[in-house]
Motif scaffolding. Structure first.
Motif, PDB file in Angstrom:
ATOM      1  N   PHE A   1       9.127   2.355 -30.419  1.00 16.41           N
ATOM      2  CA  PHE A   1       9.536   2.063 -31.796  1.00 16.41           C
ATOM      3  C   PHE A   1      11.054   1.948 -31.911  1.00 16.41           C
ATOM      4  CE2 PHE A   1       5.567   4.237 -33.800  1.00 16.41           C
ATOM      5  CZ  PHE A   1       4.797   3.177 -33.395  1.00 16.41           C
ATOM      6  N   ASN A   2      11.757   2.950 -31.350  1.00 15.26           N
ATOM      7  CA  ASN A   2      13.216   2.983 -31.444  1.00 15.26           C
ATOM      8  C   ASN A   2      13.838   1.731 -30.835  1.00 15.26           C
ATOM      9  OD1 ASN A   2      15.841   4.816 -31.761  1.00 15.26           O
ATOM     10  ND2 ASN A   2      15.941   3.870 -29.737  1.00 15.26           N
ATOM     11  N   ASP A   3      13.395   1.381 -29.627  1.00 15.92           N
ATOM     12  CA  ASP A   3      14.024   0.258 -28.935  1.00 15.92           C
ATOM     13  C   ASP A   3      13.559  -1.094 -29.460  1.00 15.92           C
ATOM     14  OD1 ASP A   3      15.126   2.337 -27.496  1.00 15.92           O
ATOM     15  OD2 ASP A   3      15.003   1.282 -25.590  1.00 15.92           O
TER      16      ASP A   3
ATOM     17  N   GLN B   1      10.553   6.035 -20.519  1.00 16.27           N
ATOM     18  CA  GLN B   1      11.443   4.879 -20.401  1.00 16.27           C
ATOM     19  C   GLN B   1      10.697   3.557 -20.540  1.00 16.27           C
ATOM     20  OE1 GLN B   1      14.479   5.178 -20.626  1.00 16.27           O
ATOM     21  NE2 GLN B   1      15.049   7.202 -19.859  1.00 16.27           N
ATOM     22  N   VAL B   2       9.445   3.502 -20.084  1.00 16.85           N
ATOM     23  CA  VAL B   2       8.701   2.252 -20.223  1.00 16.85           C
ATOM     24  C   VAL B   2       8.413   1.968 -21.694  1.00 16.85           C
ATOM     25  CG1 VAL B   2       6.277   3.038 -20.114  1.00 16.85           C
ATOM     26  CG2 VAL B   2       6.922   0.853 -19.096  1.00 16.85           C
ATOM     27  N   GLY B   3       8.325   3.028 -22.494  1.00 12.68           N
ATOM     28  CA  GLY B   3       8.198   2.818 -23.931  1.00 12.68           C
ATOM     29  C   GLY B   3       9.412   2.087 -24.470  1.00 12.68           C
ATOM     30  N   GLY B   4      10.593   2.541 -24.052  1.00 19.94           N
ATOM     31  CA  GLY B   4      11.823   1.898 -24.507  1.00 19.94           C
ATOM     32  C   GLY B   4      11.956   0.477 -24.000  1.00 19.94           C
ATOM     33  N   ASN B   5      11.662   0.275 -22.719  1.00 15.97           N
ATOM     34  CA  ASN B   5      11.792  -1.066 -22.163  1.00 15.97           C
ATOM     35  C   ASN B   5      10.748  -2.023 -22.718  1.00 15.97           C
ATOM     36  OD1 ASN B   5      13.965  -0.242 -20.684  1.00 15.97           O
ATOM     37  ND2 ASN B   5      12.884  -0.060 -18.754  1.00 15.97           N
ATOM     38  N   SER B   6       9.588  -1.500 -23.091  1.00 16.36           N
ATOM     39  CA  SER B   6       8.587  -2.340 -23.748  1.00 16.36           C
ATOM     40  C   SER B   6       9.092  -2.768 -25.121  1.00 16.36           C
ATOM     41  CB  SER B   6       7.258  -1.578 -23.891  1.00 16.36           C
ATOM     42  OG  SER B   6       6.725  -1.252 -22.629  1.00 16.36           O
ATOM     43  N   GLY B   7       9.766  -1.850 -25.800  1.00 11.12           N
ATOM     44  CA  GLY B   7      10.352  -2.203 -27.096  1.00 11.12           C
ATOM     45  C   GLY B   7      11.413  -3.281 -26.945  1.00 11.12           C
ATOM     46  N   GLN B   8      12.241  -3.163 -25.902  1.00  8.54           N
ATOM     47  CA  GLN B   8      13.257  -4.178 -25.636  1.00  8.54           C
ATOM     48  C   GLN B   8      12.613  -5.515 -25.271  1.00  8.54           C
ATOM     49  OE1 GLN B   8      15.913  -2.590 -22.633  1.00  8.54           O
ATOM     50  NE2 GLN B   8      16.093  -0.649 -23.726  1.00  8.54           N
ATOM     51  N   ALA B   9      11.487  -5.447 -24.556  1.00  7.19           N
ATOM     52  CA  ALA B   9      10.799  -6.670 -24.136  1.00  7.19           C
ATOM     53  C   ALA B   9      10.241  -7.451 -25.317  1.00  7.19           C
ATOM     54  CB  ALA B   9       9.675  -6.328 -23.163  1.00  7.19           C
ATOM     55  N   LEU B  10      10.063  -6.771 -26.442  1.00  7.88           N
ATOM     56  CA  LEU B  10       9.524  -7.451 -27.626  1.00  7.88           C
ATOM     57  C   LEU B  10      10.551  -8.361 -28.292  1.00  7.88           C
ATOM     58  CD1 LEU B  10       7.519  -4.536 -29.314  1.00  7.88           C
ATOM     59  CD2 LEU B  10       6.600  -6.493 -28.056  1.00  7.88           C
ATOM     60  N   ALA B  11      11.828  -8.233 -27.918  1.00  6.73           N
ATOM     61  CA  ALA B  11      12.891  -9.009 -28.575  1.00  6.73           C
ATOM     62  C   ALA B  11      12.606 -10.506 -28.613  1.00  6.73           C
ATOM     63  CB  ALA B  11      14.236  -8.729 -27.912  1.00  6.73           C
ATOM     64  N   PRO B  12      12.217 -11.135 -27.484  1.00  6.72           N
ATOM     65  CA  PRO B  12      11.953 -12.570 -27.541  1.00  6.72           C
ATOM     66  C   PRO B  12      10.792 -12.936 -28.466  1.00  6.72           C
ATOM     67  CG  PRO B  12      12.220 -11.828 -25.273  1.00  6.72           C
ATOM     68  CD  PRO B  12      12.112 -10.603 -26.125  1.00  6.72           C
ATOM     69  N   LEU B  13       9.752 -12.075 -28.475  1.00  7.98           N
ATOM     70  CA  LEU B  13       8.604 -12.353 -29.342  1.00  7.98           C
ATOM     71  C   LEU B  13       8.979 -12.152 -30.808  1.00  7.98           C
ATOM     72  CD1 LEU B  13       5.699 -10.675 -27.314  1.00  7.98           C
ATOM     73  CD2 LEU B  13       6.635 -12.986 -27.144  1.00  7.98           C
TER      74      LEU B  13
END
Length: 404
Positions: A27-29, A145-157
């Motif tokens: 959520f945060n990322d 950390q994968v929670g955070g990186n998954s949040g970052q990965a949502l940026a393009p979508l």
């Protein structure tokens, strides 16, 4: 050296808390990810320069990077269970301002609130992950950390399917994400507080069992410096891919914003997968070995990325994304084991440095693109992963199960 039962020494994992803090990290990322997701929209609709876009990212990340070690240092001395929902509330305010900001300076103020929320969340979230980990420290840090990186990965979508169709106001949808995060973090904080009370009653304090041999203070400082250099190279490169590679795809391959963002998503999604596998791999084969694998494999791939046809780009983005992020959670745990008495400080320092390097990288890359062009900048950035080879000089570690 006798084999010991690390589960007995470290306790049993608390999986519900491990996964809950990982979800809140997502959520945060994802809230932070709205910022780079807006870049193509802001460049097209408002006409911001690459330098102005870089400054937005700089403000967000520099606030987070400077404050994270401070928050970690303070919480090492006096833990703050309810700092987590307070941090998410700050992010809520920032997102509210971002969605409705009529001017550039208000966007900058809004990202300050988002940066502060992130600065509070990361070291305290990492502490909760550690407290809930038991004998599964690598796995727990990977889930977090994968929670955070998954949040970052949502940026393009987020960019392709929310901000492009709905514009700046589309960011208001993420107020719901922040509100749910505040609720879950309030529950986690109650568990956090209870754990502290139990430790106080039993008059015992959990000690971090390190996988590293006994090191002198000078050796620790050198190792931390090397770790910071590795994080610098990784963060600088990932910032380029997250914030600016979309412009390379649009200029040199004729992509639309939506199509280009899907390629960025591939890179970030595989980065999240790499982050998840990095922790368990480090538990089995050692922290240093995983860090070396993470820095060595992307070097030849990144060097050829600017020159290949589009079908090869997909393959390279997949491999680079996976391997370059393999060490993300591992570097945090490695730093914590270098200085086991400063769990929060080390989490804040390593993750905070990643934000800080991303901030500086965004400004530098933006300036380079304005003055040298997109393609030349991509070529310059492609050599950055080579710097990570300083990992060869890190102290060799061993599996915790062999400590005795």
């Amino acid at each position: 050296m006798a084999t010991v039962d690390s589960t007995h020494k470290l306790g049993n994992p608390v999986y519900p808390v491990m996964f809950a803090i990982g979800v809140c990290h997502l959520f945060n990322d994802s809230l932070q990810a709205v910022i780079p997701a807006m870049f193509p929209v802001l460049a097209k609709e408002i006409g911001l320069t690459f330098t102005q876009l870089g400054l937005i990212s700089f403000v967000l990340n520099i606030v987070a990077s400077l404050l994270q070690p401070v928050v970690g240092f303070i919480s090492d001395k006096k833990p703050m269970p309810y700092a987590l929902p307070i941090g998410m509330t700050s992010s809520f305010i920032g997102m509210l301002g971002l969605a409705f900001a009529p001017e550039y300076w208000i966007i900058l103020v809004s990202v300050i609130f988002l940066g502060f929320g992130s600065a509070v969340f990361h070291p305290e979230g990492s502490r909760v992950s550690y407290m809930a980990a038991g004998s599964k420290r690598g796995l727990s840090q990977s889930i977090y950390q994968v929670g955070g990186n998954s949040g970052q990965a949502l940026a393009p979508l987020i960019s392709a399917f929310i901000l492009v169709p709905f514009g700046q106001r589309g960011a208001a949808l993420f107020l719901v994400v922040a509100a749910v995060g505040i609720f879950i973090l309030s529950k986690i904080s109650a568990w956090y507080k209870k754990q502290l009370e139990e430790e106080k009653l039993s008059k015992t304090k959990k000690v971090l069992l390190s996988s590293l041999p006994s090191l002198t203070k000078k050796q620790v400082v050198i190792a931390l410096t090397l770790l910071m250099v590795i994080i610098f190279a990784r963060s600088f490169y990932v910032t380029n891919m997250t914030n600016f590679y979309i412009f390379h795809l649009m200029e040199n391959y004729g992509f639309t914003i939506q199509k280009g963002q899907l390629f960025i998503f591939i890179f970030l999604a595989l980065g999240a997968v790499g982050t998840f596998f990095g922790g368990p791999m480090a538990d089995r084969m050692g922290r240093k070995n995983v860090i070396l694998l993470s820095v060595a494999v992307p070097i030849p791939l990144s060097l050829i990325l600017p020159y290949v046809p589009i079908w090869v780009v997909v393959i390279l983005l997949t491999l680079i994304g996976f391997f370059i992020m393999l060490s993300f959670s591992v570097t945090v745990v490695y730093a914590q084991e270098l200085v086991p008495s400063k769990i929060g400080t080390m989490a804040g320092l390593t993750v905070g440095l990643a934000f800080g390097m991303g901030a500086i990288g965004a400004v530098v890359i933006g300036i380079l693109m304005d003055h040298l062009g997109v393609y030349t900048t991509m070529i310059i950035v492609s050599v950055l992963p080579i710097i990570g080879l300083v990992a060869l000089a890190l102290p060799k570690d061993r599996k915790i199960a062999l400590q005795g």
